[in-house]
Design an enzyme around this catalytic site. Structure first.
Site, PDB file in Angstrom:
ATOM      1  N   GLY A  46       0.842  -1.186   0.000  1.00  0.00           N
ATOM      2  CA  GLY A  46       0.000   0.000   0.000  1.00  0.00           C
ATOM      3  C   GLY A  46       0.877   1.236   0.000  1.00  0.00           C
TER       4      GLY A  46
ATOM      5  N   GLN B 225       3.136   9.948   1.085  1.00  0.00           N
ATOM      6  CA  GLN B 225       4.407   9.214   1.163  1.00  0.00           C
ATOM      7  C   GLN B 225       5.319   9.503  -0.022  1.00  0.00           C
ATOM      8  OE1 GLN B 225       2.273   5.301   2.118  1.00  0.00           O
ATOM      9  NE2 GLN B 225       4.155   5.115   3.292  1.00  0.00           N
TER      10      GLN B 225
ATOM     11  N   CYS C 161       5.631   0.232   7.725  1.00  0.00           N
ATOM     12  CA  CYS C 161       5.283   1.363   6.869  1.00  0.00           C
ATOM     13  C   CYS C 161       6.477   1.695   5.985  1.00  0.00           C
ATOM     14  CB  CYS C 161       4.915   2.574   7.734  1.00  0.00           C
ATOM     15  SG  CYS C 161       4.467   4.039   6.779  1.00  0.00           S
ATOM     16  N   LEU C 162       6.232   1.889   4.700  1.00  0.00           N
ATOM     17  CA  LEU C 162       7.332   2.212   3.788  1.00  0.00           C
ATOM     18  C   LEU C 162       8.016   3.520   4.176  1.00  0.00           C
ATOM     19  CD1 LEU C 162       5.748   1.179   0.362  1.00  0.00           C
ATOM     20  CD2 LEU C 162       7.405  -0.090   1.729  1.00  0.00           C
TER      21      LEU C 162
ATOM     22  N   HIS D 116      -4.766   1.725   7.314  1.00  0.00           N
ATOM     23  CA  HIS D 116      -3.432   2.321   7.376  1.00  0.00           C
ATOM     24  C   HIS D 116      -3.287   3.420   6.315  1.00  0.00           C
ATOM     25  CE1 HIS D 116       1.103   1.695   7.956  1.00  0.00           C
ATOM     26  NE2 HIS D 116       1.057   2.441   6.866  1.00  0.00           N
ATOM     27  N   GLU D 117      -3.772   3.143   5.089  1.00  0.00           N
ATOM     28  CA  GLU D 117      -3.624   4.143   4.019  1.00  0.00           C
ATOM     29  C   GLU D 117      -4.531   5.346   4.258  1.00  0.00           C
ATOM     30  OE1 GLU D 117      -1.070   3.719   2.419  1.00  0.00           O
ATOM     31  OE2 GLU D 117      -0.858   1.586   2.823  1.00  0.00           O
TER      32      GLU D 117
ATOM     33  N   HIS E   8      -2.947   7.626   6.593  1.00  0.00           N
ATOM     34  CA  HIS E   8      -1.932   8.477   5.950  1.00  0.00           C
ATOM     35  C   HIS E   8      -2.559   9.731   5.350  1.00  0.00           C
ATOM     36  CE1 HIS E   8       1.998   6.582   6.040  1.00  0.00           C
ATOM     37  NE2 HIS E   8       1.536   5.417   5.625  1.00  0.00           N
TER      38      HIS E   8
HETATM   39 ZN    ZN Z   1       2.435   3.588   5.833  1.00  0.00          ZN
END
Ligand code: ZN
Length: 186
Positions: free
Chosen positions: A46, A51, A88-89, A130-131, A134
Site C-alpha cells: 500500500g 508518502q 510502513c514504507l 493504514h492508508e 496516511h
Molecule cells: Zn504507511
C-alpha cells in the site's frame, strides 16, 4: 512509469491533512501509475500520496493481485477488533502490533472517478485503514501505547541516519538490505 522517492518519518508532509481530489486528470493518472511502480519497487502492499510528497487524498493498494485505487476514501462502517503486525514504507524496518477494527467498509472513488465500496477483513482491512490514516496525517505509530511507541521510535532513531534528507531513493537503496517483512509494509 517512474519510481518516486518515498518520504520518511520526520518529513512534515506525512503529518499534513490531504486535499479532496476534485477530478482525475492525466497528471493524476500518471501519479497513480507511478505510485504502483514505487510501491512495487519498495516491495510494499500500500502507498498513500503523502508518502511521495503529494497532498492529494489518494492511495493505492495491491494485495495478492487485487489492485485498489482509493480516491477520497472514507470508512463508513467498522466492526470488531483485531491486532496484526504492521510496517510502513515511510518508517523502514520498524514493525509493531497495531489494534484496529477487524472489518471495515470503505467508500471511495476509483481511478476513473467512479464511486465504489469495498468491505474487507484481515490484511486488506488493516491496509485500507493504514492508508486512509496516511491521508489524514496519521501513522501506525499513533495507535501504539506510549511504551510501544517509545520502543518503535528508539528503533527508528537507530536507523534514521540512513535517510539524512528524509527520503528513500529506491533506485539507489540496496533493497536486499530490507528483505525481512517488507512485503507487508504499507
Ligand atoms: Zn504507511
Amino acid at each position: 512509469m517512474r519510481v518516486l522517492p518515498i518520504r520518511v518519518l520526520g518529513d512534515p508532509v506525512l503529518r499534513q491533512e490531504t486535499e479532496v481530489v476534485g477530478g482525475m486528470t492525466p497528471e493524476l493518472r500518471r501519479l497513480v501509475d507511478d505510485m504502483f511502480e514505487t510501491m512495487h519497487a519498495a516491495k510494499g502492499i500500500g502507498l498513500a500520496a503523502p508518502q511521495v510528497g503529494r497532498r492529494e487524498r489518494l492511495a493505492v493498494i495491491e494485495i495478492e493481485g487485487q489492485r485498489v485505487v482509493l480516491v477520497n476514501p472514507e470508512v463508513v462502517a467498522s466492526s470488531g477488533t483485531s491486532k496484526r503486525e504492521e510496517g510502513c514504507l515511510s518508517i523502514p524496518d520498524v514493525f509493531a502490533d497495531v489494534q484496529r477494527p477487524a472489518v471495515v467498509r470503505v467508500r471511495a472513488l476509483d481511478a476513473d472517478f467512479r464511486p465504489f465500496e469495498i468491505e474487507a477483513g484481515d490484511l486488506m482491512s488493516a491496509c485500507l485503514q493504514h492508508e486512509i490514516d496516511h491521508l489524514h496525517g496519521r501513522l501506525f505509530l499513533d495507535h501504539l501505547s506510549i511504551l510501544k511507541r517509545r520502543r518503535a521510535l528508539a528503533e527508528w532513531d537507530a536507523i534514521k541516519g540512513d535517510y539524512p534528507d528524509l527520503r528513500r531513493d529506491l533506485s539507489k537503496e540496496d533493497l536486499a538490505a530490507h528483505p525481512s517483512r517488507e512485503d507487508e509494509s504499507l
